[in-house]
Design an enzyme around this catalytic site. Sequence first.
Site, PDB file in Angstrom:
ATOM      1  N   THR A 178       2.467 -11.389 -14.846  1.00 48.72           N
ATOM      2  CA  THR A 178       2.162 -10.622 -15.452  1.00 48.72           C
ATOM      3  C   THR A 178       0.318 -11.411 -16.332  1.00 48.72           C
ATOM      4  O   THR A 178       0.249 -12.333 -16.438  1.00 48.72           O
ATOM      5  CB  THR A 178       2.636 -10.297 -16.535  1.00 48.72           C
ATOM      6  OG1 THR A 178       2.454  -9.310 -17.105  1.00 48.72           O
ATOM      7  CG2 THR A 178       3.113 -11.917 -17.495  1.00 48.72           C
ATOM      8  N   GLN A 205       2.867 -12.297 -24.184  1.00 49.23           N
ATOM      9  CA  GLN A 205       2.747 -12.542 -22.739  1.00 49.23           C
ATOM     10  C   GLN A 205       3.202 -13.624 -21.961  1.00 49.23           C
ATOM     11  O   GLN A 205       3.629 -13.198 -20.534  1.00 49.23           O
ATOM     12  CB  GLN A 205       0.966 -11.756 -21.924  1.00 49.23           C
ATOM     13  CG  GLN A 205       1.154 -10.177 -22.262  1.00 49.23           C
ATOM     14  CD  GLN A 205       1.545  -9.290 -21.197  1.00 49.23           C
ATOM     15  OE1 GLN A 205       2.867  -8.658 -22.415  1.00 49.23           O
ATOM     16  NE2 GLN A 205       1.467  -9.757 -20.701  1.00 49.23           N
ATOM     17  N   HIS A 221       6.628 -14.776 -20.746  1.00 47.72           N
ATOM     18  CA  HIS A 221       7.022 -14.680 -19.311  1.00 47.72           C
ATOM     19  C   HIS A 221       7.654 -15.346 -18.943  1.00 47.72           C
ATOM     20  O   HIS A 221       8.646 -15.573 -17.923  1.00 47.72           O
ATOM     21  CB  HIS A 221       6.308 -13.194 -18.963  1.00 47.72           C
ATOM     22  CG  HIS A 221       6.419 -11.607 -19.568  1.00 47.72           C
ATOM     23  ND1 HIS A 221       7.779 -10.861 -18.706  1.00 47.72           N
ATOM     24  CD2 HIS A 221       5.297 -10.782 -19.772  1.00 47.72           C
ATOM     25  CE1 HIS A 221       6.881  -9.288 -19.835  1.00 47.72           C
ATOM     26  NE2 HIS A 221       6.701  -9.566 -20.337  1.00 47.72           N
ATOM     27  N   GLU A 270      -4.106  -6.079 -15.928  1.00 43.89           N
ATOM     28  CA  GLU A 270      -2.530  -5.910 -15.674  1.00 43.89           C
ATOM     29  C   GLU A 270      -3.326  -4.875 -16.678  1.00 43.89           C
ATOM     30  O   GLU A 270      -2.632  -3.434 -17.357  1.00 43.89           O
ATOM     31  CB  GLU A 270      -1.718  -6.476 -15.141  1.00 43.89           C
ATOM     32  CG  GLU A 270      -0.189  -5.298 -15.811  1.00 43.89           C
ATOM     33  CD  GLU A 270       1.180  -6.625 -15.616  1.00 43.89           C
ATOM     34  OE1 GLU A 270       2.308  -6.705 -15.614  1.00 43.89           O
ATOM     35  OE2 GLU A 270       0.630  -7.918 -16.521  1.00 43.89           O
ATOM     36  N   HIS A 271      -3.060  -5.386 -18.557  1.00 44.18           N
ATOM     37  CA  HIS A 271      -3.081  -5.398 -19.660  1.00 44.18           C
ATOM     38  C   HIS A 271      -4.136  -5.689 -20.542  1.00 44.18           C
ATOM     39  O   HIS A 271      -4.841  -6.697 -19.987  1.00 44.18           O
ATOM     40  CB  HIS A 271      -1.866  -5.802 -20.196  1.00 44.18           C
ATOM     41  CG  HIS A 271      -0.045  -5.801 -19.511  1.00 44.18           C
ATOM     42  ND1 HIS A 271       0.104  -6.616 -19.121  1.00 44.18           N
ATOM     43  CD2 HIS A 271       0.715  -4.250 -20.293  1.00 44.18           C
ATOM     44  CE1 HIS A 271       1.342  -5.745 -18.395  1.00 44.18           C
ATOM     45  NE2 HIS A 271       1.919  -4.647 -19.117  1.00 44.18           N
ATOM     46  N   ASP A 317       5.208  -2.382 -23.160  1.00 47.14           N
ATOM     47  CA  ASP A 317       6.726  -2.692 -21.897  1.00 47.14           C
ATOM     48  C   ASP A 317       7.750  -2.217 -22.485  1.00 47.14           C
ATOM     49  O   ASP A 317       8.587  -2.541 -21.805  1.00 47.14           O
ATOM     50  CB  ASP A 317       6.755  -3.891 -22.582  1.00 47.14           C
ATOM     51  CG  ASP A 317       5.991  -5.159 -21.599  1.00 47.14           C
ATOM     52  OD1 ASP A 317       4.653  -4.626 -21.275  1.00 47.14           O
ATOM     53  OD2 ASP A 317       4.994  -6.337 -22.708  1.00 47.14           O
ATOM     54  N   GLU A 364     -17.988  13.678  20.293  1.00 46.79           N
ATOM     55  CA  GLU A 364     -17.024  12.333  19.645  1.00 46.79           C
ATOM     56  C   GLU A 364     -16.152  12.657  21.490  1.00 46.79           C
ATOM     57  O   GLU A 364     -15.795  11.432  22.063  1.00 46.79           O
ATOM     58  CB  GLU A 364     -15.509  13.067  19.315  1.00 46.79           C
ATOM     59  CG  GLU A 364     -16.405  13.171  17.643  1.00 46.79           C
ATOM     60  CD  GLU A 364     -15.065  12.873  16.623  1.00 46.79           C
ATOM     61  OE1 GLU A 364     -14.014  13.664  17.759  1.00 46.79           O
ATOM     62  OE2 GLU A 364     -15.232  13.199  15.480  1.00 46.79           O
ATOM     63  N   HIS A 366     -10.129  18.390  23.445  1.00 51.46           N
ATOM     64  CA  HIS A 366      -9.683  18.622  22.001  1.00 51.46           C
ATOM     65  C   HIS A 366     -10.727  20.582  21.764  1.00 51.46           C
ATOM     66  O   HIS A 366      -9.869  21.230  21.591  1.00 51.46           O
ATOM     67  CB  HIS A 366     -10.573  18.057  20.716  1.00 51.46           C
ATOM     68  CG  HIS A 366     -10.214  16.801  20.615  1.00 51.46           C
ATOM     69  ND1 HIS A 366      -9.443  15.481  21.323  1.00 51.46           N
ATOM     70  CD2 HIS A 366      -9.356  16.661  19.147  1.00 51.46           C
ATOM     71  CE1 HIS A 366      -8.709  14.738  20.658  1.00 51.46           C
ATOM     72  NE2 HIS A 366      -8.528  15.751  19.343  1.00 51.46           N
TER      73      HIS A 366
END
Length: 441
Positions: free
Chosen positions: A240, A262, A265, A332-333, A366, A420, A425
């Site tokens: 984190t 943080q 964690h 992340e934050h 959170d 192509e 096709h």
Amino acid sequence: MISRIDLRGDALPEGPALRDLLPRADFDVAAALDKVRPICEAVHHRGDAALIDFAEKFDGVRLEQVRVPAEALDKALKELDPAVRAALEESIRRARLVHREQRRTTHTTQVVPGGSVTEKWLPVDRVGLYAPGGRSVYPSSVVMNVVPAQEAGVESIALASPAQAEFGGLPHPTILAACALLGVDEVYAAGGATAVAMFAYGTESCPPADMVTGPGNIWVAAAKRYFTGKIGIDAEAGPTEIAVLADETADPVHVASDLISQAEHDPLAAAVLVTDSVALADAVEKELEPQVAATKHIEDRIVPALKGRQSAIVLVDGIDEGLRVVDAYGAEHLEIQTADAAAVADRVRNAGAIFIGPWAPVSLGDYAAGSNHVLPTGGCACHSSGLSVQSFLRGIHIVDYTRDALAEVAHHVVTLAEAEDLPAHGAAIKARFGWKVPEGK
């Protein structure tokens, strides 16, 4: 306690050169892959027996069965602290409000008269959700995984969390209570790579899932990488991280407390302050000491995290330069604690979630902002999003053309097919018109 990186003066480099200057944790998923491969294959070939053996090896408890009995879920909810129950119920209520608004609806585009493309959104049939159970217990992760899956309309939802010797081999009772509150009755005592393998391959007690989501340690991330292509995943979540972009208007007490929040964690958690104010940097650094001393998890998590190479105070010349740094970092934050924070936040391009001003700390997100806390880490915010209802949905295009609508564009299709060098096709179009292509418009 925390290092400094001085990026003032010379012009900031661009792209990878700037990213290379910023702090980041060592998190080698590729190296972990070799270690999880035999674990995953053991689950593949031995099913529940392998899960039971690995629970004994890694979690120190011998299971009688992998699936959690219904009575254990009921008991956990009945015995849940009323205050914790009320907090979880409010977290669920707010998450539902936000995630319900993310639902997508079927939309039809009339391309030409008689020719339409409809985009229809369908949920995956079955998901396996993971709630970590290592250093802490995370009922909030149960909420953040289950709510978007339910709001997407997923019919079959299973959840796994590591066996706990303290609780007789069951996952933590607060995890079980959160599952019961959400109506999830399929819960397994399985952790790390074994849980991902269980969902990917299926076992005697657990049918295979189409997708696995949820945060976890490096072994969970490595297992997700191992199964990419076989099952859907949300992301390979790393440690984190928080980045705070702040100027002289920020309160150093707030900033320091958010960095510490943080850091608690994991010893690999990243705490980064980006500021153009040396006075704020000094004040935050001074404030860290007493706040760390007054909290918990000091020596095993917070101090190693703050002193690690992944954490730093980054000095810049101004907010414009600070924005370049946080965009290169892709946190992340990301907290914005500056004058006119909303306007500054509006200029951010890369972040998992953005928290504006002094009254929207990451801790709120959170648990009870209504936003999702399963977010991209390791700079992946430059290309990935956090978990949402959309994570569990698949868009299917439905093409509906009449003969006249096809005739109008047939010559273009044939031309492109021949360009192509794919004549069959074009032939598939010609066959519908007696091998003579209409001229169209």
